[in-house]
Design an enzyme around this catalytic site. Sequence first.
Site, PDB file in Angstrom:
ATOM      1  N   THR A   6      41.283  34.095  39.983  1.00 18.13           N
ATOM      2  CA  THR A   6      42.051  35.335  40.184  1.00 18.13           C
ATOM      3  C   THR A   6      42.834  34.933  41.516  1.00 18.13           C
ATOM      4  O   THR A   6      43.816  35.179  41.715  1.00 18.13           O
ATOM      5  CB  THR A   6      41.320  36.498  40.195  1.00 18.13           C
ATOM      6  OG1 THR A   6      40.754  36.787  38.940  1.00 18.13           O
ATOM      7  CG2 THR A   6      42.308  37.474  40.311  1.00 18.13           C
ATOM      8  N   CYS A   7      42.099  34.680  42.631  1.00 16.55           N
ATOM      9  CA  CYS A   7      42.619  34.671  43.948  1.00 16.55           C
ATOM     10  C   CYS A   7      43.914  33.814  44.132  1.00 16.55           C
ATOM     11  O   CYS A   7      44.669  33.730  44.938  1.00 16.55           O
ATOM     12  CB  CYS A   7      41.529  34.071  44.873  1.00 16.55           C
ATOM     13  SG  CYS A   7      40.062  35.219  45.136  1.00 16.55           S
ATOM     14  N   VAL A   8      43.898  32.435  43.218  1.00 16.81           N
ATOM     15  CA  VAL A   8      44.770  31.725  43.268  1.00 16.81           C
ATOM     16  C   VAL A   8      45.775  31.635  42.114  1.00 16.81           C
ATOM     17  O   VAL A   8      46.563  30.821  41.861  1.00 16.81           O
ATOM     18  CB  VAL A   8      44.318  30.139  43.487  1.00 16.81           C
ATOM     19  CG1 VAL A   8      43.707  29.891  44.915  1.00 16.81           C
ATOM     20  CG2 VAL A   8      43.467  29.759  42.404  1.00 16.81           C
TER      21      VAL A   8
END
Length: 298
Positions: A266-268
Site C-alpha cells: 500500500t505505501c508505494v
Amino acid sequence: MYSPELLEDVMTSSLLSVVSEESEEQSTYRDVPWWQGLLELEDLELVDPGRGGVLTKLQGLVTKKSQIMSDEALDDDTKAEMINSLELDGCPVEDLGLTFQYSPSSAVYGYQTVDIKPGCGEEAVTIHNLEEYIDRSLDWVFVRGVRQQLDALRQGFNTVFPLDKLGAFTPNEVRTMLCGDQDPVFTREEIMKYTEPKLGYSKESPGFLRFVNVLVEMTGSERKAFLQFTTGCSSLPPGGLANLHPRLTVVRKIDAGDGSFPSVNTCVHYLKLPDYSSEEVLRERLLAATNEKGFHLN
C-alpha cells in the site's frame, strides 16, 4: 372549551424562543461564532443519528404547529385543540420525558448532563416550549458545546494556511483540496497514461488490458474500495490519477493463477496482480480482495 389560560399559552408559545433570545442578547453564549450558518440540523443527523433524527421529527411538529397558528380560518379553540393533539410517533411531547438538559452520546465527553436553559434544566418540554428546546439544543450542539474546540481548530488551521485566504475558493473546491476526490472517476485514457505496468506486464499485455477494462467498469463504491486497497485512501488527490504519487504500479504476481488473489504494498501503491484467464475471474478476485480487511493480502 379551553380555559383562557391555556389559550393564552397556545397563542404565545411560538414567541417563546424569540423572547428568550432577546432577553439573552448580552449573554456570551449568544455571541455570533465565526462558523455561523455552516452547521444545521441535517449535520447533527450525520454525527448523531439518534438525537438528530428525534430533533428533526420534533421540528416537524413545530412546523405543523406554526401552520395551525397561522391558519386564519381556525378559531382559537380549534387551534388549541389541534396543537395539543400533536404527537411524535403516537406520543404527546409531554410524555417523552424531555427536559432542558443535554446528555452527550458518549462518556468520552467528560460530563453527564448540562442545562441548556440556565437554571431551568429540569423544566419539562411540552408542545408549547418545543421551539425553545430545539433552539437551545442546537445552540449547545453547534455553538456553546463546541466553541472551544472549533476556535482551537481555526487557530491550528491558521498556522498552516490563513482561513481568510480560502475566500477565493468555493466550499466544494476547499473540500476537494482537503479531502481529495470523494467520488473518484478514472477513464481508460487516464488509467493507461498514469498507471505503470512492470515486471511481467506492459501496456500491451492482455492481462494488464483486462485489468484496465475491469477498472473502467467499476461502480463508484467499487472504485473507492479499490483505492483504499491499493493506496490506503479511498479518495484521489485533486487532479485524480495524474496527481497520485507514487504512481499506481501493477506487476505480475508470479506462481499465481485463477485461484489466487491480488496483493498490495500500500505505501508505494504497488499492486501484484495474477495473470487471470478472463475479465470475469479478474473482477471477482479483485473485488473480493478489495473487500478484505486487515493485512492478509499485503
